[in-house]
Design a protein around this motif. Structure first.
Motif, mmCIF file in Angstrom:
data_model
loop_
_atom_site.group_PDB
_atom_site.id
_atom_site.type_symbol
_atom_site.label_atom_id
_atom_site.label_comp_id
_atom_site.label_asym_id
_atom_site.label_seq_id
_atom_site.Cartn_x
_atom_site.Cartn_y
_atom_site.Cartn_z
ATOM 1 N N GLY A 103 4.646 7.058 -0.700
ATOM 2 C CA GLY A 103 3.239 7.109 -1.073
ATOM 3 C C GLY A 103 2.323 6.885 0.113
ATOM 4 N N MET A 104 1.080 7.283 -0.059
ATOM 5 C CA MET A 104 0.062 7.100 0.973
ATOM 6 C C MET A 104 -0.220 5.620 1.203
ATOM 7 N N ASP A 105 -0.595 5.289 2.406
ATOM 8 C CA ASP A 105 -1.020 3.934 2.738
ATOM 9 C C ASP A 105 -2.369 3.669 2.065
ATOM 10 N N LEU A 106 -2.474 2.561 1.350
ATOM 11 C CA LEU A 106 -3.711 2.226 0.648
ATOM 12 C C LEU A 106 -4.908 2.183 1.601
ATOM 13 N N LYS A 107 -4.666 1.792 2.840
ATOM 14 C CA LYS A 107 -5.750 1.696 3.820
ATOM 15 C C LYS A 107 -6.346 3.065 4.153
ATOM 16 N N GLN A 108 -5.638 4.140 3.852
ATOM 17 C CA GLN A 108 -6.113 5.487 4.164
ATOM 18 C C GLN A 108 -6.845 6.152 3.002
#
Length: 265
Positions: A57-62
């Motif tokens: 999954g994508m990094d939440l920060k992005q």
């Protein structure tokens, strides 16, 4: 209207760095009027990604940057194509409250989204069933049989369909026969007709859309869409809304096998 509703992006940690522009320009050149970018959403904070590189999954920060990029691109291309902001949300058994919290926080920024099952639970661990052939075959050994894995998959998929994830729950269910990805690597073909019928029937009851996903055609051990064409036809008879999705992780795969699918749409 030609629409591709399942497209990944340079934000995908297991995809490519192909630019948004490369996807969009290709879609315009191919005559598509609408596309949805559906990047893999960040996984729950306490969920341990079972893949070797922890890149499902994508990094939440992005996430904020992802939304900003798509807002800019919508305006830039508004005269040429409709671009929707989406995510592919994982349904993970035992993490429903985390998913509800995520959707309650970010769902307002989504135009469109997909709910998918990639991870199956067994004995307090999770397996990403589409990661590799060896991973899938090892999971069969853990669970005990091919039939048991298929039943676990469809139970989890049914749980995703009937789950109460709040007002921002995705309206489309992703690649409902993903468990077929390595079917030609198995010693026997599993008859899961009844399970697929049950899934489609409940999708109709829940008024959900079907991700008509062409990516399976490109998988050497699958060689069919998710779901297979006869089930796409059945979904159409049931009046389930059908949304084509190439599930492209690189621009080259955008709209892959659309011509093979469009006759059923």
């Amino acid at each position: 209207m030609q629409k591709d509703g399942h497209i990944h992006t340079p934000y995908c940690p297991h995809g490519t760095l192909d630019s948004f522009h490369s996807y969009i320009e290709k879609a315009i050149n191919k005559g598509f009027q609408e596309i949805t970018f559906t990047e893999h959403a960040p996984l729950p904070a306490n969920f341990v990604d079972p893949t070797p590189d922890k890149d499902s999954g994508m990094d939440l920060k992005q996430l904020e940057s992802y939304f900003v990029d798509l807002d800019r691109l919508k305006k830039q291309y508004e005269k040429d194509i409709v671009i929707s902001t989406g995510l592919e949300i994982d349904f993970i058994s035992g993490f429903e409250q985390d998913t509800i919290s995520f959707l309650n926080t970010y769902g307002m920024y989504l135009d469109d989204s997909i709910l998918s099952v990639h991870f199956l639970p067994f004995q307090n661990t999770y397996t990403c069933i589409d990661y590799s052939k060896s991973t899938f075959l090892n999971f069969i050994k853990q669970v005990g049989s091919q039939v048991a894995v298929y039943k676990l998959y469809y139970k989890t998929l049914m749980d995703s369909i009937t789950s109460h994830l709040g007002i921002y729950k995705p309206k489309r269910i992703g690649h409902i026969t993903l468990v077929h990805k390595f079917q030609h690597a198995l010693p026997e073909k599993i008859d899961d007709h009844k399970e697929i019928i049950s899934i489609l029937t409940e999708m109709k009851n829940q008024r959900l859309q079907l991700d008509v996903n062409s990516a399976g055609f490109a998988k050497p051990y699958c060689l069919e869409s998710y779901p297979a064409p006869n089930y796409i036809q059945l979904a159409k008879q049931l009046e389930i809304p059908l949304v084509f999705g190439s599930d492209a992780h690189q621009a080259e795969d955008l709209h892959q096998f659309y011509n093979e699918i469009k006759i059923y749409l």
